[in-house]
Design a protein around this motif. Sequence first.
Motif, mmCIF file in Angstrom:
data_model
loop_
_atom_site.group_PDB
_atom_site.id
_atom_site.type_symbol
_atom_site.label_atom_id
_atom_site.label_comp_id
_atom_site.label_asym_id
_atom_site.label_seq_id
_atom_site.Cartn_x
_atom_site.Cartn_y
_atom_site.Cartn_z
ATOM 1 N N ARG A 152 -5.894 -1.865 -4.128
ATOM 2 C CA ARG A 152 -6.957 -1.201 -3.372
ATOM 3 C C ARG A 152 -8.208 -2.076 -3.265
ATOM 4 O O ARG A 152 -8.622 -2.715 -4.237
ATOM 5 C CB ARG A 152 -7.340 0.114 -4.035
ATOM 6 N N ASP A 163 -5.977 -2.374 3.416
ATOM 7 C CA ASP A 163 -5.994 -1.114 2.670
ATOM 8 C C ASP A 163 -6.280 0.052 3.622
ATOM 9 O O ASP A 163 -7.369 0.120 4.208
ATOM 10 C CB ASP A 163 -7.073 -1.197 1.588
ATOM 11 N N HIS A 184 0.818 -1.212 0.000
ATOM 12 C CA HIS A 184 0.000 0.000 0.000
ATOM 13 C C HIS A 184 0.857 1.269 0.000
ATOM 14 O O HIS A 184 0.303 2.371 -0.098
ATOM 15 C CB HIS A 184 -0.963 -0.019 1.191
ATOM 16 N N ARG A 186 -1.475 1.643 -7.007
ATOM 17 C CA ARG A 186 -2.715 0.926 -6.708
ATOM 18 C C ARG A 186 -2.882 -0.303 -7.579
ATOM 19 O O ARG A 186 -3.596 -1.238 -7.212
ATOM 20 C CB ARG A 186 -3.917 1.854 -6.857
#
Length: 392
Positions: free
Chosen positions: A52, A313, A29, A33
């Motif tokens: 994501r 996430d 993260h 993405r």
Amino acid sequence: MVKDFSLFTSPGMERMPNGDPHAAVACLHNGPRIFYSPCNTRDGRGTWVIVRAQDQRKLLQDTGTFSSHRSLFASALGENWPLIPLELDPPAHSVFRSLLNPLLSPRRIMELEPAVRDRAIALISKISASSTSCDILTDFAFPFAVSIFLRLLGLSDERLNTFVGWGKDLLHGDGIRRTAAARTILAFIDELAAMRRKEPADDFMTFVVQAKVDGRLLRDQEIHGIGVLLFVAGLDTVATAIGFDLAYLARNPTEQELLRSKPDRIVLAAEELLRAYSTVQMIRVATKDINFEGAPIRKGDYISCATMIANRDPVEFENPNTIDLAREDNRHTAFAYGPHRCLGSHLARREIVIGLEEWLSRIPDFRIKDGTAPITYGGHVFGIENLILDWS
């Protein structure tokens, strides 16, 4: 958009004592993405990696562009047929999902619950009567989870260890062991189906061999697809989840005591543990060229929607790497998302909750035994190989 990352071989994914593969993938993260990984499957194929949670949900809903059919099991035999309903795309998926839903509905699981609890109590009582230490995976988690699926199939526990061995070879073995296990499991499914055609019983396989779709009995490959999926799904995931959950509680005695003193909080806590220790990577296959959130995905490309990444996430979950057993509105995707959301999720949830309830109510303060260390690993299905607990 290319990044050197693999759920199988990147740092933190190898088998190691006291490993934390979930924390290792959470580091993604800090990057893009979506990216392309040249090697992120068991056979070394590359995948697009969707980081994501929001993007994973969008992709998993679009079954027209992203197919679920990979022949995950059949490919080990050089064949091409789907696990059912997991690898069917609409509209066929809806037909078989409707057929199988009643077998694992919330109402059906409520009916099964007394038997599930009795099994948990019997195993834990046997452990506590004989020792103040055990390997939770060998002595409780696997016998508990596998015996439930054997009950669904209408089988006794006599061959439990044999089935566990087949499942481990299939999910975690090398190519030779995986192929051998696949042939063995398929032969077993055929043998069981033949037996239930001859001698029907009140069980899952009898339902399958007697079921009809579009006015016809199911074909052999359809019975293979349903039987194998039940076999594989029942062998590994719930036992692994219980292993990760009890490892966390063994390292966090305050949380352990909280749940022991307030068992009504275990249901909520189990959802947080499912989020934090998700185990499955879902892969889809692009059915056409498409630009997905800036990624130039081509027809035939593999796309990875790893639950263990989505569920850490920070855009979706506040302090995602902190395990908060009181976390509310926990929209995790441990059981996937969209039309292919896990058919057995209701049963899995109850098994995990009942397992934790009965363990905490019958075993006093426990910890990881001195001189031992649980071995964890990454891969298509994250796992924990051993967990020696001590309450002496």
